[in-house]
Design a protein around this motif. Structure first.
Motif, PDB file in Angstrom:
ATOM      1  N   LEU A  34       0.789  -1.317  -0.036  1.00  0.00           N
ATOM      2  CA  LEU A  34       0.041  -0.102  -0.016  1.00  0.00           C
ATOM      3  C   LEU A  34       0.706   1.116   0.217  1.00  0.00           C
ATOM      4  O   LEU A  34       0.684   2.267  -0.816  1.00  0.00           O
ATOM      5  CB  LEU A  34      -0.970   0.038   1.280  1.00  0.00           C
ATOM      6  N   LEU A  35       1.796   1.154   0.804  1.00  0.00           N
ATOM      7  CA  LEU A  35       2.614   2.446   1.000  1.00  0.00           C
ATOM      8  C   LEU A  35       3.473   2.758  -0.212  1.00  0.00           C
ATOM      9  O   LEU A  35       3.592   3.865  -0.857  1.00  0.00           O
ATOM     10  CB  LEU A  35       3.787   2.284   2.052  1.00  0.00           C
ATOM     11  N   LEU A  36       4.072   1.632  -0.857  1.00  0.00           N
ATOM     12  CA  LEU A  36       4.759   1.608  -2.015  1.00  0.00           C
ATOM     13  C   LEU A  36       3.954   2.160  -3.281  1.00  0.00           C
ATOM     14  O   LEU A  36       4.336   2.927  -4.020  1.00  0.00           O
ATOM     15  CB  LEU A  36       5.596   0.330  -2.517  1.00  0.00           C
ATOM     16  N   GLY A  37       2.573   1.682  -3.194  1.00  0.00           N
ATOM     17  CA  GLY A  37       1.771   1.770  -4.238  1.00  0.00           C
ATOM     18  C   GLY A  37       1.431   3.473  -4.145  1.00  0.00           C
ATOM     19  O   GLY A  37       1.299   4.246  -5.472  1.00  0.00           O
ATOM     20  N   GLU A  56      -3.955   1.497  -6.292  1.00  0.00           N
ATOM     21  CA  GLU A  56      -5.269   2.137  -5.889  1.00  0.00           C
ATOM     22  C   GLU A  56      -5.389   3.259  -4.899  1.00  0.00           C
ATOM     23  O   GLU A  56      -6.312   3.883  -4.690  1.00  0.00           O
ATOM     24  CB  GLU A  56      -6.317   0.927  -5.663  1.00  0.00           C
ATOM     25  N   ILE A  57      -4.239   3.352  -4.392  1.00  0.00           N
ATOM     26  CA  ILE A  57      -4.252   4.527  -3.321  1.00  0.00           C
ATOM     27  C   ILE A  57      -3.926   5.747  -3.967  1.00  0.00           C
ATOM     28  O   ILE A  57      -2.898   6.066  -4.615  1.00  0.00           O
ATOM     29  CB  ILE A  57      -2.912   4.428  -2.325  1.00  0.00           C
ATOM     30  N   GLU A  58      -4.584   6.939  -3.712  1.00  0.00           N
ATOM     31  CA  GLU A  58      -4.494   8.233  -4.238  1.00  0.00           C
ATOM     32  C   GLU A  58      -5.033   9.356  -3.285  1.00  0.00           C
ATOM     33  O   GLU A  58      -5.546   9.009  -2.319  1.00  0.00           O
ATOM     34  CB  GLU A  58      -5.496   8.198  -5.630  1.00  0.00           C
ATOM     35  N   GLY A  59      -4.419  10.532  -3.633  1.00  0.00           N
ATOM     36  CA  GLY A  59      -4.871  11.632  -2.938  1.00  0.00           C
ATOM     37  C   GLY A  59      -5.347  11.517  -1.455  1.00  0.00           C
ATOM     38  O   GLY A  59      -4.627  11.288  -0.353  1.00  0.00           O
ATOM     39  N   GLY A  60      -6.642  11.529  -1.248  1.00  0.00           N
ATOM     40  CA  GLY A  60      -7.221  11.603   0.243  1.00  0.00           C
ATOM     41  C   GLY A  60      -7.134  10.245   0.794  1.00  0.00           C
ATOM     42  O   GLY A  60      -7.433  10.217   1.712  1.00  0.00           O
ATOM     43  N   ASP A  61      -6.849   9.122   0.024  1.00  0.00           N
ATOM     44  CA  ASP A  61      -6.724   7.908   0.846  1.00  0.00           C
ATOM     45  C   ASP A  61      -5.334   7.952   1.764  1.00  0.00           C
ATOM     46  O   ASP A  61      -5.161   7.012   2.465  1.00  0.00           O
ATOM     47  CB  ASP A  61      -6.630   6.869  -0.121  1.00  0.00           C
ATOM     48  N   ALA A  62      -4.480   8.861   1.369  1.00  0.00           N
ATOM     49  CA  ALA A  62      -3.245   8.883   2.107  1.00  0.00           C
ATOM     50  C   ALA A  62      -3.366   9.033   3.655  1.00  0.00           C
ATOM     51  O   ALA A  62      -2.837   8.371   4.304  1.00  0.00           O
ATOM     52  CB  ALA A  62      -2.253  10.071   1.691  1.00  0.00           C
ATOM     53  N   LEU A  63      -4.398   9.949   3.941  1.00  0.00           N
ATOM     54  CA  LEU A  63      -4.329   9.993   5.486  1.00  0.00           C
ATOM     55  C   LEU A  63      -5.060   8.724   6.181  1.00  0.00           C
ATOM     56  O   LEU A  63      -4.463   8.222   7.181  1.00  0.00           O
ATOM     57  CB  LEU A  63      -5.626  11.395   5.648  1.00  0.00           C
ATOM     58  N   THR A  64      -5.935   8.162   5.491  1.00  0.00           N
ATOM     59  CA  THR A  64      -6.476   6.743   5.884  1.00  0.00           C
ATOM     60  C   THR A  64      -5.409   5.665   6.154  1.00  0.00           C
ATOM     61  O   THR A  64      -5.224   5.170   6.862  1.00  0.00           O
ATOM     62  CB  THR A  64      -7.516   6.530   5.155  1.00  0.00           C
ATOM     63  N   LEU A  65      -4.509   5.714   4.894  1.00  0.00           N
ATOM     64  CA  LEU A  65      -3.375   4.778   4.756  1.00  0.00           C
ATOM     65  C   LEU A  65      -2.400   5.152   5.955  1.00  0.00           C
ATOM     66  O   LEU A  65      -1.930   4.184   6.605  1.00  0.00           O
ATOM     67  CB  LEU A  65      -2.766   5.002   3.477  1.00  0.00           C
ATOM     68  N   GLY A  66      -2.256   6.384   6.262  1.00  0.00           N
ATOM     69  CA  GLY A  66      -1.238   6.831   7.397  1.00  0.00           C
ATOM     70  C   GLY A  66      -1.935   6.371   8.749  1.00  0.00           C
ATOM     71  O   GLY A  66      -1.011   5.659   9.482  1.00  0.00           O
ATOM     72  N   LYS A  67      -3.027   6.497   9.012  1.00  0.00           N
ATOM     73  CA  LYS A  67      -3.848   6.069  10.251  1.00  0.00           C
ATOM     74  C   LYS A  67      -3.622   4.543  10.459  1.00  0.00           C
ATOM     75  O   LYS A  67      -3.492   4.002  11.440  1.00  0.00           O
ATOM     76  CB  LYS A  67      -5.086   6.539  10.485  1.00  0.00           C
TER      77      LYS A  67
END
Length: 187
Positions: A34-37, A56-67
């Motif tokens: 996920l992080l590499l993507g 499939e990780i874009e823009g606004g998903d970064a905050l959710t991914l970080g959490k």
């Protein structure tokens, strides 16, 4: 789903269970993808350092991914800390930290949290009162909590909320709107 997580935190977690030390299909492998993507989309074909980026990780998903990444790190850290024998006071300290760090108190969870927090305090007090200074294995602590929570559940959990789960006892005098029987085809 698409990241193919099946079980386990990672290689070390599986090795501790006496299984082959591999990281495939673990939460660590998922996070790496996920992080590499997010950092470097690979178009579903370009592998970087043995990892296929999940694109499939874009823009606004970064905050959710970080959490999510922080949550997985905290769970892994907690797993490492709770996997070793400790004295009862150390168990109390670690379990207090777990409750503070993972449970958000609201009206729905306050009673249950107070019950568990009371048991956390009780386990520390047991060691102080008995003058017991030995290390206690996590299996023993888990068993003690299971037994105590089962007692509390029997004493406090009956008809206090919208749904009551209970054994089939003679309850003809209690007015229920709906009675649902689960597991009748078992055995």
């Amino acid at each position: 789903g698409a990241t193919r997580v099946r079980w386990g935190l990672g290689e070390r977690h599986r090795a501790r269970l006496g299984l082959p030390q591999y990281g495939d299909n673990s939460w660590r492998a998922c996070l790496d993808r996920l992080l590499l993507g997010y950092a470097m989309p690979g178009g579903g074909k370009q592998v970087f350092n043995g990892i296929l980026p999940y694109d499939e990780i874009e823009g606004g998903d970064a905050l959710t991914l970080g959490k999510f990444a922080e949550f997985v790190d905290r769970v892994a850290d907690l797993h490492d800390r709770l996997a070793k024998p400790m004295m009862l006071d150390e168990w109390r300290h670690e379990l207090r930290g777990m409750l503070d760090g993972f449970i958000e108190v609201d009206d729905d969870t306050a009673r249950e949290l107070a019950t568990v927090a009371g048991l956390v305090e009780e386990i520390g007090e047991l060691g102080e009162e008995a003058g017991f200074g030995e290390m206690i294995d996590p299996v023993v602590v888990c068993s003690w909590f299971s037994a105590k929570l089962a007692q509390v559940e029997k004493g406090l959990g009956f008809i206090t909320g919208g749904v009551t789960l209970c054994a089939m006892l003679p309850m003809r005098s209690i007015p229920f709107r709906v009675v649902a029987l689960i597991g009748m085809n078992d055995g």
